[in-house]
Design an enzyme around this catalytic site. Structure first.
Site, PDB file in Angstrom:
ATOM      1  N   GLY A   1       0.745  -1.246   0.000  1.00 45.18           N
ATOM      2  CA  GLY A   1       0.000   0.000   0.000  1.00 45.18           C
ATOM      3  C   GLY A   1       0.770   1.287   0.000  1.00 45.18           C
ATOM      4  O   GLY A   1       0.558   2.111   0.891  1.00 45.18           O
ATOM      5  N   THR A   2       1.616   1.525  -0.969  1.00 44.58           N
ATOM      6  CA  THR A   2       2.333   2.805  -1.006  1.00 44.58           C
ATOM      7  C   THR A   2       3.077   2.949  -2.325  1.00 44.58           C
ATOM      8  O   THR A   2       3.132   2.024  -3.135  1.00 44.58           O
ATOM      9  CB  THR A   2       3.329   2.896   0.173  1.00 44.58           C
ATOM     10  OG1 THR A   2       3.739   4.247   0.324  1.00 44.58           O
ATOM     11  CG2 THR A   2       4.539   2.022  -0.055  1.00 44.58           C
ATOM     12  N   THR A   3       3.653   4.123  -2.522  1.00 45.31           N
ATOM     13  CA  THR A   3       4.580   4.344  -3.631  1.00 45.31           C
ATOM     14  C   THR A   3       5.726   5.206  -3.128  1.00 45.31           C
ATOM     15  O   THR A   3       5.505   6.270  -2.543  1.00 45.31           O
ATOM     16  CB  THR A   3       3.908   5.068  -4.813  1.00 45.31           C
ATOM     17  OG1 THR A   3       2.737   4.364  -5.206  1.00 45.31           O
ATOM     18  CG2 THR A   3       4.856   5.148  -6.002  1.00 45.31           C
TER      19      THR A   3
END
EC number: 3.4.25.1
Length: 213
Positions: free
Chosen positions: A11-13
């Site tokens: 869940g991220t970048t």
């Protein structure tokens, strides 16, 4: 690989890239718990040494613990050796710690970037302790495929600081449009031999204006 471990990494970048004279580390600010947005102001870039930063993807608690541990280790390195730790050495310390805990792994994927006597450098470090030196660009997290599409298309050797910030912002905005685990805002850190600078929201406005959602 257990399903729990796979889900914790998604869940991220985060983005790291090298420009002439320095490194950009950038992330978005959304933290998720399954299908729920747990935070819209999550901190995903930590300063672990004077001119070295670390981005995180994965479990927030694990990442915060690792940030505390590696910050202490970097400080001890400088005290014992009377010189600042290199980016490569910081990555190795982190890699060794993660490798020692591989049977009960920290659910993280990390970027370590900064500048030392060898120049700017960025390393990717996985949960099992694998560390890889990146030559120019790198991205982690569930939004990384979209970010890489922009980075690989627009990155060029010899970019200046302003161009590098604009590219990092563009890559994150692209990820935020398509990845449910990425969103809310952007955090950018610029590291050169003279500074470790976290850009304010006011400073980011001109870059965001060039790359509207």
């Amino acid at each position: 690989m257990p399903e729990q471990y796979q889900e914790s990494m998604t869940g991220t970048t985060t983005v790291g890239l090298i420009f002439t004279g320095g490194v950009i580390l950038a992330t978005e600010k959304r933290a998720t718990m399954g299908y729920m947005i747990a935070s819209k102001r999550a901190k995903k870039v930590y300063q672990i040494a004077n001119l070295i930063g670390m981005t995180i993807a994965g479990g927030v608690g694990d990442a915060q613990q690792l940030a505390r541990i590696i910050t202490v280790e970097c400080n001890l390195y400088q005290i014992r050796r009377s010189r600042a730790i290199t980016v490569g050495a910081a990555s190795t310390l982190l890699s060794n710690y993660l490798n020692q805990n591989r049977y009960f792994p920290y659910y993280v994927q990390l970027l370590v970037g900064g500048i030392d006597e060898h120049g700017p450098g960025v390393y990717s470090v996985d949960a099992m302790g694998g560390a890889t030196k990146e030559e120019d660009i790198v991205s982690t997290g569930s939004g990384s495929p979209m970010a890489y599409g922009v980075l690989e298309d627009r990155y060029r050797s010899g970019m200046n600081e302003d161009e590098a910030i604009e590219l990092a912002v563009r890559a994150l905005k692209s990820a935020m449009k398509r990845d449910a685990g990425s969103g809310e805002g952007i955090h950018v850190v610029v590291i050169t031999k003279d500074k470790y600078q976290e850009l304010s929201e006011e400073q980011l406005k001109k870059y965001l204006a060039k790359n509207p959602v």
